[in-house]
Design a protein around this motif. Sequence first.
Motif, PDB file in Angstrom:
ATOM      1  N   TYR A 220      -3.053  10.841  -1.930  1.00 61.66           N
ATOM      2  CA  TYR A 220      -3.282   9.660  -2.763  1.00 61.66           C
ATOM      3  C   TYR A 220      -3.080   8.420  -1.904  1.00 61.66           C
ATOM      4  CZ  TYR A 220      -2.330   6.058  -6.303  1.00 61.66           C
ATOM      5  OH  TYR A 220      -2.336   4.916  -7.051  1.00 61.66           O
ATOM      6  N   ALA A 221      -3.910   7.405  -2.116  1.00 56.72           N
ATOM      7  CA  ALA A 221      -3.746   6.128  -1.431  1.00 56.72           C
ATOM      8  C   ALA A 221      -4.169   5.023  -2.379  1.00 56.72           C
ATOM      9  CB  ALA A 221      -4.581   6.076  -0.149  1.00 56.72           C
ATOM     10  N   ALA A 222      -3.398   3.963  -2.408  1.00 58.10           N
ATOM     11  CA  ALA A 222      -3.719   2.836  -3.288  1.00 58.10           C
ATOM     12  C   ALA A 222      -3.068   1.589  -2.735  1.00 58.10           C
ATOM     13  CB  ALA A 222      -3.241   3.100  -4.709  1.00 58.10           C
ATOM     14  N   THR A 223      -3.589   0.444  -3.143  1.00 56.78           N
ATOM     15  CA  THR A 223      -3.019  -0.811  -2.686  1.00 56.78           C
ATOM     16  C   THR A 223      -3.049  -1.854  -3.789  1.00 56.78           C
ATOM     17  OG1 THR A 223      -3.106  -2.486  -0.950  1.00 56.78           O
ATOM     18  CG2 THR A 223      -5.196  -1.727  -1.796  1.00 56.78           C
ATOM     19  N   SER A 224      -2.058  -2.724  -3.743  1.00 54.44           N
ATOM     20  CA  SER A 224      -2.002  -3.908  -4.596  1.00 54.44           C
ATOM     21  C   SER A 224      -1.911  -5.103  -3.652  1.00 54.44           C
ATOM     22  CB  SER A 224      -0.770  -3.836  -5.506  1.00 54.44           C
ATOM     23  OG  SER A 224      -0.663  -4.984  -6.317  1.00 54.44           O
ATOM     24  N   HIS A 225      -2.850  -6.043  -3.769  1.00 56.43           N
ATOM     25  CA  HIS A 225      -2.850  -7.156  -2.811  1.00 56.43           C
ATOM     26  C   HIS A 225      -3.430  -8.413  -3.433  1.00 56.43           C
ATOM     27  CE1 HIS A 225      -7.200  -6.900  -2.053  1.00 56.43           C
ATOM     28  NE2 HIS A 225      -7.055  -5.579  -1.974  1.00 56.43           N
ATOM     29  N   THR A 226      -3.293  -9.519  -2.699  1.00 55.58           N
ATOM     30  CA  THR A 226      -3.699 -10.830  -3.213  1.00 55.58           C
ATOM     31  C   THR A 226      -5.015 -11.319  -2.632  1.00 55.58           C
ATOM     32  OG1 THR A 226      -2.436 -11.951  -1.463  1.00 55.58           O
ATOM     33  CG2 THR A 226      -1.283 -11.503  -3.529  1.00 55.58           C
ATOM     34  N   PHE A 227      -5.689 -10.514  -1.819  1.00 53.49           N
ATOM     35  CA  PHE A 227      -6.919 -10.948  -1.155  1.00 53.49           C
ATOM     36  C   PHE A 227      -8.122 -10.689  -2.059  1.00 53.49           C
ATOM     37  CE2 PHE A 227      -3.857  -9.423   1.987  1.00 53.49           C
ATOM     38  CZ  PHE A 227      -3.599 -10.625   2.645  1.00 53.49           C
ATOM     39  N   THR A 228      -9.071 -11.597  -2.051  1.00 51.59           N
ATOM     40  CA  THR A 228     -10.223 -11.477  -2.938  1.00 51.59           C
ATOM     41  C   THR A 228     -11.521 -11.676  -2.176  1.00 51.59           C
ATOM     42  OG1 THR A 228     -11.367 -12.485  -4.838  1.00 51.59           O
ATOM     43  CG2 THR A 228      -9.888 -13.910  -3.588  1.00 51.59           C
ATOM     44  N   SER A 229     -12.543 -10.946  -2.583  1.00 49.59           N
ATOM     45  CA  SER A 229     -13.854 -11.081  -1.939  1.00 49.59           C
ATOM     46  C   SER A 229     -14.571 -12.352  -2.390  1.00 49.59           C
ATOM     47  CB  SER A 229     -14.718  -9.859  -2.266  1.00 49.59           C
ATOM     48  OG  SER A 229     -14.875  -9.718  -3.670  1.00 49.59           O
ATOM     49  N   ARG A 230     -14.000 -13.048  -3.383  1.00 51.90           N
ATOM     50  CA  ARG A 230     -14.617 -14.301  -3.836  1.00 51.90           C
ATOM     51  C   ARG A 230     -14.358 -15.452  -2.860  1.00 51.90           C
ATOM     52  NH1 ARG A 230     -12.185 -12.339  -8.480  1.00 51.90           N
ATOM     53  NH2 ARG A 230     -10.495 -13.860  -8.303  1.00 51.90           N
ATOM     54  N   GLU A 231     -13.334 -15.285  -2.026  1.00 54.32           N
ATOM     55  CA  GLU A 231     -13.002 -16.326  -1.058  1.00 54.32           C
ATOM     56  C   GLU A 231     -13.575 -15.957   0.312  1.00 54.32           C
ATOM     57  OE1 GLU A 231     -11.514 -19.154  -1.669  1.00 54.32           O
ATOM     58  OE2 GLU A 231     -11.224 -18.696  -3.801  1.00 54.32           O
ATOM     59  N   PRO A 232     -14.381 -16.820   0.921  1.00 55.91           N
ATOM     60  CA  PRO A 232     -14.960 -16.496   2.244  1.00 55.91           C
ATOM     61  C   PRO A 232     -13.911 -16.134   3.285  1.00 55.91           C
ATOM     62  CG  PRO A 232     -16.002 -18.450   1.314  1.00 55.91           C
ATOM     63  CD  PRO A 232     -14.851 -18.124   0.412  1.00 55.91           C
ATOM     64  N   ALA A 233     -12.738 -16.772   3.229  1.00 56.63           N
ATOM     65  CA  ALA A 233     -11.717 -16.534   4.250  1.00 56.63           C
ATOM     66  C   ALA A 233     -11.093 -15.148   4.146  1.00 56.63           C
ATOM     67  CB  ALA A 233     -10.621 -17.608   4.158  1.00 56.63           C
TER      68      ALA A 233
ATOM     69  N   ALA B 175       0.851  -1.188   0.000  1.00 58.14           N
ATOM     70  CA  ALA B 175       0.000   0.000   0.000  1.00 58.14           C
ATOM     71  C   ALA B 175       0.886   1.238   0.000  1.00 58.14           C
ATOM     72  CB  ALA B 175      -0.918   0.025   1.219  1.00 58.14           C
ATOM     73  N   VAL B 176       0.502   2.241  -0.776  1.00 56.12           N
ATOM     74  CA  VAL B 176       1.210   3.521  -0.754  1.00 56.12           C
ATOM     75  C   VAL B 176       0.227   4.614  -0.350  1.00 56.12           C
ATOM     76  CG1 VAL B 176       2.951   2.872  -2.459  1.00 56.12           C
ATOM     77  CG2 VAL B 176       0.826   3.929  -3.226  1.00 56.12           C
ATOM     78  N   VAL B 177       0.707   5.532   0.466  1.00 53.49           N
ATOM     79  CA  VAL B 177      -0.104   6.663   0.913  1.00 53.49           C
ATOM     80  C   VAL B 177       0.754   7.915   0.779  1.00 53.49           C
ATOM     81  CG1 VAL B 177      -1.384   7.712   2.810  1.00 53.49           C
ATOM     82  CG2 VAL B 177      -1.351   5.215   2.557  1.00 53.49           C
TER      83      VAL B 177
ATOM     84  N   HIS C  33     -12.277  -0.325   1.266  1.00 57.31           N
ATOM     85  CA  HIS C  33     -12.824   0.820   2.004  1.00 57.31           C
ATOM     86  C   HIS C  33     -11.711   1.792   2.409  1.00 57.31           C
ATOM     87  CE1 HIS C  33     -15.523   3.177   4.351  1.00 57.31           C
ATOM     88  NE2 HIS C  33     -15.087   2.761   5.527  1.00 57.31           N
ATOM     89  N   ALA C  34     -10.559   1.250   2.761  1.00 61.01           N
ATOM     90  CA  ALA C  34      -9.465   2.098   3.244  1.00 61.01           C
ATOM     91  C   ALA C  34      -8.645   2.716   2.129  1.00 61.01           C
ATOM     92  CB  ALA C  34      -8.547   1.278   4.156  1.00 61.01           C
ATOM     93  N   PHE C  35      -8.349   1.928   1.086  1.00 57.78           N
ATOM     94  CA  PHE C  35      -7.386   2.378   0.066  1.00 57.78           C
ATOM     95  C   PHE C  35      -7.964   2.463  -1.345  1.00 57.78           C
ATOM     96  CE2 PHE C  35      -4.852   0.129   3.327  1.00 57.78           C
ATOM     97  CZ  PHE C  35      -4.009   1.160   3.720  1.00 57.78           C
TER      98      PHE C  35
END
Length: 384
Positions: free
Chosen positions: A334-347, A284-286, A357-359
Amino acid sequence: MPQRLYIDVHVIQTVPPANLNRDDQGNPKEAIYGGVRRSRVSSQAWKRATRRHFDDQVPTPDRATRTKRITHELATRIARTSGLDRDGADRIATALLAQLGLSQGKKAGDTAYLLFYGNAQLDAAAALVADKATELAALDDKALGEAVKELPVADTFHSGHPVAVALFGRMVADIPKLNVDAAVQVAHALSTHETQLEFDYFTAVDDQNEKDETGAGMIGTIGFNSATLYRYATVGLAQLIDNLGGDSEAALDALDRFVDSFALSAPTGYQNAFAHRTRPSLVAVVVRTDQPVNLVSAYEQPIASEAGIQANSARRLAEEHLTATQIWGDQPLYAATSHTFTSREPATKDTAEALTHAFGSPVAFAELRSTLRTRLTASLGAGA
């Protein structure tokens, strides 16, 4: 341009069993935080890894070196450009660097401390004597010292800083005029959870043992742990531009390469034994206009081991960022993030939603870097 412009880089990265950065006992470094023992990787270790990754991307003349052997390196350049023998080149290099007042080390020709300089800066120092090296080498030591006394040796180290020196700075305690204020600050990486030191007991068999010979040819232990780490660094853009002689484009290039290298580098301690290289699960960069903000307080209460450490660490980071902005009224540029988490996975659904919501919506790492540069270019143009 805003008076202050800071680029905070937050990274969540899970590392398997490893010994990235050892202490004086050979075990992984640790720290007590939030009342429990955490895995720690020193800022120096990750800065060096970042610098080495950084230098791999640039031509040799644009690289920086940190060494006590600056006299040897300068003599090598003088000998190469002038054709002098090694003894003559060594004498000229010693006379040139004597003007800087560098404290001498215990070993002949070494300085008392590591000096961080650019290859191009040392090339410029060698060029000062390129057309008269033969005549200088023929002088005795006293006359040689007098002959090079007026040459602007110090000036070659005051300007034309390579990007690595502009980013990470240079500290020479007894020669303040050689100092360069760092544009980058790097925190010690810290596990988001409690860790336990473990030991790998290993044996090595002698391949040439006789058939009736038993036992190991070598035995030993290596300390290790595994951890999900929170890593943080911040770049002061105004300081970086100043260190690069006011060149905003060069500073933006340097920042872009720093973000890339900080995210993708790793210390190499025991890497052959553990093969510990991983990619971050989140970057994440801010961009802030007030001050840098380290979000490690998100982990003062350690993540529980049964909770899913990686995803919960990312969600805690998002929540801490939101809390900080809401309580203090921060409005990041400016705020942005690159990540591996997905809303398709319940976990990971809750984590992905918290991060958005944050970035904002996640983007690919290359897009994060390019958009960051676009926003900063616009900000610099608006402040011109």
